[in-house]
Design a protein around this motif. Sequence first.
Motif, PDB file in Angstrom:
ATOM      1  N   SER A  99       0.853  -1.183   0.000  1.00  0.00           N
ATOM      2  CA  SER A  99       0.000   0.000   0.000  1.00  0.00           C
ATOM      3  C   SER A  99       0.892   1.238   0.000  1.00  0.00           C
ATOM      4  O   SER A  99       2.098   1.153   0.281  1.00  0.00           O
ATOM      5  CB  SER A  99      -0.887   0.010   1.244  1.00  0.00           C
ATOM      6  N   LEU A 100       0.311   2.387  -0.305  1.00  0.00           N
ATOM      7  CA  LEU A 100       1.085   3.636  -0.263  1.00  0.00           C
ATOM      8  C   LEU A 100       1.672   3.865   1.121  1.00  0.00           C
ATOM      9  O   LEU A 100       2.810   4.322   1.262  1.00  0.00           O
ATOM     10  CB  LEU A 100       0.202   4.820  -0.662  1.00  0.00           C
ATOM     11  N   HIS A 101       0.885   3.534   2.135  1.00  0.00           N
ATOM     12  CA  HIS A 101       1.371   3.703   3.509  1.00  0.00           C
ATOM     13  C   HIS A 101       2.590   2.821   3.763  1.00  0.00           C
ATOM     14  O   HIS A 101       3.578   3.267   4.365  1.00  0.00           O
ATOM     15  CB  HIS A 101       0.256   3.357   4.501  1.00  0.00           C
ATOM     16  N   ASP A 102       2.543   1.570   3.292  1.00  0.00           N
ATOM     17  CA  ASP A 102       3.660   0.655   3.502  1.00  0.00           C
ATOM     18  C   ASP A 102       4.891   1.073   2.689  1.00  0.00           C
ATOM     19  O   ASP A 102       6.025   0.928   3.144  1.00  0.00           O
ATOM     20  CB  ASP A 102       3.256  -0.774   3.140  1.00  0.00           C
ATOM     21  N   VAL A 103       4.649   1.554   1.466  1.00  0.00           N
ATOM     22  CA  VAL A 103       5.764   2.055   0.655  1.00  0.00           C
ATOM     23  C   VAL A 103       6.446   3.220   1.379  1.00  0.00           C
ATOM     24  O   VAL A 103       7.672   3.300   1.449  1.00  0.00           O
ATOM     25  CB  VAL A 103       5.274   2.516  -0.734  1.00  0.00           C
ATOM     26  N   SER A 104       5.630   4.108   1.935  1.00  0.00           N
ATOM     27  CA  SER A 104       6.163   5.246   2.666  1.00  0.00           C
ATOM     28  C   SER A 104       6.970   4.794   3.885  1.00  0.00           C
ATOM     29  O   SER A 104       8.068   5.290   4.144  1.00  0.00           O
ATOM     30  CB  SER A 104       5.013   6.152   3.121  1.00  0.00           C
ATOM     31  N   LYS A 105       6.435   3.818   4.598  1.00  0.00           N
ATOM     32  CA  LYS A 105       7.108   3.304   5.793  1.00  0.00           C
ATOM     33  C   LYS A 105       8.421   2.621   5.433  1.00  0.00           C
ATOM     34  O   LYS A 105       9.441   2.788   6.117  1.00  0.00           O
ATOM     35  CB  LYS A 105       6.182   2.324   6.520  1.00  0.00           C
ATOM     36  N   TYR A 106       8.427   1.859   4.339  1.00  0.00           N
ATOM     37  CA  TYR A 106       9.612   1.101   3.920  1.00  0.00           C
ATOM     38  C   TYR A 106      10.715   2.031   3.430  1.00  0.00           C
ATOM     39  O   TYR A 106      11.893   1.822   3.720  1.00  0.00           O
ATOM     40  CB  TYR A 106       9.222   0.119   2.816  1.00  0.00           C
TER      41      TYR A 106
END
Length: 210
Positions: free
Chosen positions: A154-161
């Motif tokens: 997800s965009l949130h996970d991409v941002s976190k990674y």
Amino acid sequence: MERDKDDFLESHAQRQQRLASEWKEARNCFRAFQTVTTEQRFHHLGLLFEKMLPAIERSIRVTVLRHFLLLPTEMVVARIFALTARRKKLPQSHETFQLWVESVILQGLTDPTDELGVVNGAQGEPSGELQQQFNNLPYQERALLYLYMVERYSLHDVSKYTGIPVRQAAQALNRIWSRISERGSKISFPLGWQRPDHPMFRETSETEED
């Protein structure tokens, strides 16, 4: 909490033991393959492929994730196996074999006469055009597209990674994908991949001026 940590460490140790055991069997099969008669080679080649396949696929996967690459997987498996079968001996550890596979792949991608990244893979794999354009991107851009498109983060996970703010990551995904899409004919898109297209996060002219 301590129990969870112990379970993780135990499972990691068990996995390493399993991989070492699998690699030992593969090396034994490789030595047998080298000593059989010509008439027996065809049969033993199949056995060798069966034993080597897990290590080859794992090494390709690690390389792909480390460098965020798109590859025609089946072709790469066949190539690595062919090169493996011609080796004089296999390395002592599966980790060393993995590094060798990585070097073969990266060398192929940097060789302009090599077919990696310019051929169509099996059904469901990215087209040759997409592979070539994707693998020519800078590392950070490849990482963003790979995590979102291929791994389906997800965009949130991409941002976190990646450590990139969600809005900035979305804008970058749109910008990079638009650049790839504009470079010629319509690109074949594997089923199930997420196409980067977020209208609400597209850069406005005001944002671009900033």
